[in-house]
Design a protein around this motif. Sequence first.
Motif, mmCIF file in Angstrom:
data_model
loop_
_atom_site.group_PDB
_atom_site.id
_atom_site.type_symbol
_atom_site.label_atom_id
_atom_site.label_comp_id
_atom_site.label_asym_id
_atom_site.label_seq_id
_atom_site.Cartn_x
_atom_site.Cartn_y
_atom_site.Cartn_z
ATOM 1 N N VAL A 201 4.548 37.184 -43.948
ATOM 2 C CA VAL A 201 3.996 38.480 -43.523
ATOM 3 C C VAL A 201 2.652 38.276 -42.821
ATOM 4 O O VAL A 201 2.385 38.892 -41.783
ATOM 5 C CB VAL A 201 3.851 39.434 -44.739
ATOM 6 N N ILE A 202 1.818 37.396 -43.372
ATOM 7 C CA ILE A 202 0.515 37.142 -42.724
ATOM 8 C C ILE A 202 0.734 36.566 -41.322
ATOM 9 O O ILE A 202 0.055 36.946 -40.365
ATOM 10 C CB ILE A 202 -0.370 36.217 -43.601
ATOM 11 N N ASP A 203 1.714 35.677 -41.202
ATOM 12 C CA ASP A 203 2.009 35.124 -39.872
ATOM 13 C C ASP A 203 2.381 36.227 -38.888
ATOM 14 O O ASP A 203 1.968 36.208 -37.735
ATOM 15 C CB ASP A 203 3.143 34.087 -39.962
ATOM 16 N N LYS A 204 3.176 37.183 -39.374
ATOM 17 C CA LYS A 204 3.574 38.290 -38.483
ATOM 18 C C LYS A 204 2.349 39.108 -38.071
ATOM 19 O O LYS A 204 2.223 39.515 -36.924
ATOM 20 C CB LYS A 204 4.594 39.188 -39.190
ATOM 21 N N GLU B 73 3.011 41.264 -34.812
ATOM 22 C CA GLU B 73 4.338 41.882 -34.940
ATOM 23 C C GLU B 73 4.222 43.039 -35.922
ATOM 24 O O GLU B 73 3.915 42.811 -37.093
ATOM 25 C CB GLU B 73 5.353 40.874 -35.507
ATOM 26 N N ASP B 74 4.474 44.232 -35.504
ATOM 27 C CA ASP B 74 4.402 45.436 -36.350
ATOM 28 C C ASP B 74 3.184 45.360 -37.278
ATOM 29 O O ASP B 74 3.308 45.491 -38.511
ATOM 30 C CB ASP B 74 5.673 45.580 -37.226
ATOM 31 N N ARG B 75 2.054 45.150 -36.684
ATOM 32 C CA ARG B 75 0.839 44.902 -37.469
ATOM 33 C C ARG B 75 0.610 45.900 -38.592
ATOM 34 O O ARG B 75 0.387 45.545 -39.746
ATOM 35 C CB ARG B 75 -0.387 44.923 -36.538
ATOM 36 N N LYS B 76 0.659 47.186 -38.226
ATOM 37 C CA LYS B 76 0.315 48.216 -39.209
ATOM 38 C C LYS B 76 1.276 48.157 -40.404
ATOM 39 O O LYS B 76 0.857 48.146 -41.559
ATOM 40 C CB LYS B 76 0.342 49.586 -38.535
ATOM 41 N N ASP B 77 2.575 48.100 -40.099
ATOM 42 C CA ASP B 77 3.580 48.069 -41.178
ATOM 43 C C ASP B 77 3.429 46.810 -42.020
ATOM 44 O O ASP B 77 3.542 46.847 -43.250
ATOM 45 C CB ASP B 77 4.999 48.097 -40.594
ATOM 46 N N ASN B 78 3.170 45.709 -41.359
ATOM 47 C CA ASN B 78 3.072 44.460 -42.114
ATOM 48 C C ASN B 78 1.799 44.400 -42.959
ATOM 49 O O ASN B 78 1.796 43.784 -44.028
ATOM 50 C CB ASN B 78 3.190 43.261 -41.181
ATOM 51 N N LEU B 79 0.747 45.037 -42.480
ATOM 52 C CA LEU B 79 -0.469 45.098 -43.319
ATOM 53 C C LEU B 79 -0.178 45.915 -44.583
ATOM 54 O O LEU B 79 -0.612 45.561 -45.682
ATOM 55 C CB LEU B 79 -1.638 45.714 -42.537
ATOM 56 N N GLU B 80 0.588 46.984 -44.413
ATOM 57 C CA GLU B 80 0.959 47.793 -45.588
ATOM 58 C C GLU B 80 1.844 46.995 -46.531
ATOM 59 O O GLU B 80 1.683 47.016 -47.747
ATOM 60 C CB GLU B 80 1.714 49.044 -45.131
ATOM 61 N N GLU C 188 -11.168 42.371 -38.331
ATOM 62 C CA GLU C 188 -11.077 41.978 -36.920
ATOM 63 C C GLU C 188 -10.355 40.641 -36.735
ATOM 64 O O GLU C 188 -9.752 40.399 -35.701
ATOM 65 C CB GLU C 188 -12.482 41.921 -36.295
ATOM 66 N N ASP C 189 -10.366 39.789 -37.763
ATOM 67 C CA ASP C 189 -9.695 38.491 -37.629
ATOM 68 C C ASP C 189 -8.174 38.622 -37.722
ATOM 69 O O ASP C 189 -7.454 37.659 -37.447
ATOM 70 C CB ASP C 189 -10.180 37.509 -38.714
ATOM 71 N N PHE C 190 -7.712 39.794 -38.169
ATOM 72 C CA PHE C 190 -6.268 39.990 -38.306
ATOM 73 C C PHE C 190 -5.722 40.777 -37.126
ATOM 74 O O PHE C 190 -4.597 41.212 -37.125
ATOM 75 C CB PHE C 190 -5.955 40.730 -39.618
ATOM 76 N N ASP C 191 -6.565 40.978 -36.157
ATOM 77 C CA ASP C 191 -6.171 41.798 -35.020
ATOM 78 C C ASP C 191 -6.376 40.996 -33.745
ATOM 79 O O ASP C 191 -7.494 40.869 -33.245
ATOM 80 C CB ASP C 191 -7.032 43.073 -35.006
ATOM 81 N N LYS C 192 -5.264 40.454 -33.275
ATOM 82 C CA LYS C 192 -5.349 39.609 -32.070
ATOM 83 C C LYS C 192 -5.891 40.375 -30.876
ATOM 84 O O LYS C 192 -6.512 39.802 -29.980
ATOM 85 C CB LYS C 192 -3.960 39.071 -31.731
#
Length: 519
Positions: free
Chosen positions: A456-459, A464-471, A505-509
Amino acid sequence: MTRVFVPIDAAALSVGAGRVAEAIEREAKSRGADVTLVRNGTRGMLWLEPLVEIETSGGRVAYGPVNPEDVPSLFDAGFLEGQAHALSLGATEQIPFFKAQERLTFARCGITDPLSLDDYASNDGFAGLKRALTMEPAAIVEEVFKSGLRGRGGAGFPTGIKWRTVLNETADQKYIVCNADEGDSGTYADRMLIEGDPFVLIEGMIIAGLAVGATQGFVYLRSEYPHAYRTLRRAIELAREAGYLGSSVLGSGKAFDMDVRLGAGAYICGEETSLLESLEGKKGVIRYKPPLPAIAGLFGKPTVVNNVLSLATVPIIMSKGAQFYADFGMGRSRGTMPFQLAGNIKQGGLFEKAFGITLRQAIYDFGGGTATGRPLRAVQVGGPLGAYFPDSLLDTALDYEAFAAQKGLLGHGGIVVFDDSVDMAKQARFAMAFCAHESCGKCTPCRIGSTRGVEVIDKIINDEDRKDNLELLDDLCELMEGASLCLLGGLTPYPVQSAVRFFPEDFDKAAPVQQAHNH
Ligand SMILES: Cc1cc2nc3c(=O)[nH]c(=O)nc-3n(C[C@H](O)[C@H](O)[C@H](O)COP(=O)(O)O)c2cc1C
Ligand code: SF4
């Protein structure tokens, strides 16, 4: 005759202390100088190692870091009389890093010859044991309880309460097990203590045995510590020959003996129930609790499992009294803690201080800030399961409760510093990957969850679907925290979620890279 001290500690040896000692002996011989070389433990100022000390009439003076090539010029300058040289550091105990400490557990480390019983005894050694031998077991337990000592291995559980449980059990055999697996990143206090003052651990274990009625102790030592292993084994032999260990401790008629066992190189073997499995010769897998090890531990017998530092602190509590120890510290964190500075830090090393100073003071007053001189960005306290704190949390006091209130851990006192070049998404990924790698596999949230967590962290990193994967990552962390059988799975969410929370910010390419590095 001049006494010259060159540490035999593994950290000092790793930067050439052995060659420095040889060079001093050679040079002294060729110049006909009357020198006695003492191989002491380290004072803990690792950035100054190899730190050479000379005993002068005014106390010890230090030079460092000394390379073998510096030795002739040190002799030329008259260092045996404490004369000035480019490497002079002045009186060792006036070096600010050292002077500002309250060294109780490490009182002798760096001062004595680790394997000299005479040195140990003439520096207050065995005073605690001698007092304990005059006391009833329950009175010893109460003294430790009143000191407020809490386990230094990570969980901070009151040592006196654990001992009381074991004392109250009736059994034909009880054990004292010392946890010297020291798996946390950035920690080395256990190793340093064993290499620098092994008799204090032995004394602490004997006192623990007398307190709870255990006659046999084991130290479970990580196999990556060959120097500590040799030193401890030799110290045990010496203590046995001198009558401190055996069938009648100092002629008291009370038996206690101990031995060392090497670990199998797994982080999970530091957890007490896996450790007991491993000590019994089995694979290091978590046991269900209850029963607690205090009720059914090693070979099913009541067992005290304590960290090296917890046990090594008992002698000073017994010799100076519970109140003396309890007078240090803040709140429910009584006494002192040996903190260890590591990572990107200018003055790496161990300092012992009463609980209550802030993380900022530890990093800047003791550590001198980052080694690179770049701005500090994150600090991880408490090993691989500890939270990452940003600069805004640096005023948190080093205290069990203050850290818990910020969803952090003090753990074993390791403080690992990162500058602004760190990528916190990579650190979060590393925490999950570490959990997957070290998982014992007994429960699903940790065994499967950590592997899914890495994916999930890789996604997220790959947008890839950042918001959903963060949830999803949040849900997974909640599950791991709540449903894991032990704290490996249960605490991995700390570093992961703190990284996401404080460094989004580090999780947002899509975010400008500079933003992440301009703090
Ligand atoms: C995954 C994991 C790893 C641990 N590793 C260590 C370790 O390396 N050393 C240690 O003393 N305690 C470690 N602990 C804590 C032990 O389980 C236990 O709480 C400790 O040995 C008790 O001693 P204390 O009360 O003196 O701290 C670990 C716990 C967990 C969950
Ligand atoms: S959380 Fe579960 S699988 Fe992970 S190490 Fe602990 S018991 Fe084993």
